[in-house]
Design a protein around this motif. Sequence first.
Motif, short mmCIF file in Angstrom:
data_model
loop_
_atom_site.label_atom_id
_atom_site.label_comp_id
_atom_site.label_asym_id
_atom_site.label_seq_id
_atom_site.Cartn_x
_atom_site.Cartn_y
_atom_site.Cartn_z
N ARG A 1 37.25 53.98 87.79
CA ARG A 1 38.08 55.17 88.08
C ARG A 1 39.55 54.79 88.18
O ARG A 1 40.43 55.55 87.81
CB ARG A 1 37.62 55.81 89.38
N GLN A 2 39.81 53.60 88.68
CA GLN A 2 41.19 53.15 88.87
C GLN A 2 41.72 52.43 87.64
O GLN A 2 42.86 51.97 87.64
CB GLN A 2 41.28 52.24 90.09
N ALA B 1 50.77 61.12 95.34
CA ALA B 1 51.13 62.14 94.34
C ALA B 1 50.61 63.51 94.75
O ALA B 1 51.30 64.53 94.57
CB ALA B 1 50.59 61.73 92.97
N ARG B 2 49.41 63.57 95.32
CA ARG B 2 48.85 64.84 95.79
C ARG B 2 49.71 65.46 96.88
O ARG B 2 49.72 66.66 97.08
CB ARG B 2 47.45 64.65 96.36
N GLY C 1 45.88 51.87 93.71
CA GLY C 1 45.83 53.03 92.83
C GLY C 1 45.45 54.30 93.57
O GLY C 1 46.00 55.38 93.31
N LEU C 2 44.53 54.20 94.50
CA LEU C 2 44.14 55.38 95.29
C LEU C 2 45.28 55.86 96.18
O LEU C 2 45.48 57.06 96.34
CB LEU C 2 42.92 55.06 96.16
N GLU D 1 47.57 57.80 94.12
CA GLU D 1 46.98 59.11 93.83
C GLU D 1 47.14 60.06 95.01
O GLU D 1 47.51 61.23 94.85
CB GLU D 1 45.49 58.91 93.51
#
Length: 157
Positions: free
Chosen positions: A114-115, A153-154, A146-147, A150
């Motif tokens: 996923r990453q 960014a959210r 990476g999480l 993410e």
Amino acid sequence: MSLRILFVCMGNICRSPTAEGILRDKLAAAGLAEAVELDSAGTGDWHRGKAPDSRAIQAAAGRGYDISGLRARQVTAEDFQRFDLILAMDHDNLAWLEQLRPEGGAVPELFLARQGLAVDEVPDPYYGGAAGFERVLDLLEAACAGLVAEVAARHGR
């Protein structure tokens, strides 16, 4: 609204609690601790209620992560409703999760894939030596970075 993430490995004493501890620390450092609900679990029930493996605790502590207070638990069908992301450490645990997943529940994914990491599985260090735990930390730190990006960014950061 917070993002709810569950990390899953086989026994919930090496890889998944390490991922939980790393991400918890990195989110706090980024000022995003309140943005995410974290937990970890195992597909098996052998270690339910136990602390992480002492080698995992030691390796994590060597990099500044305290996972000693975490306790193992087994994944439940309810977890698929409770969590937004269910992130498996390897293909075997992903397959187990896919079989357990109820209709309409969160779709489990391989964490590293996923990453976008070059490898898609976090190797189980349980039967190896200290180098295996260090390799797990390397992979999980990269994936957790990476999480964090993410989540940032959210939240417009």
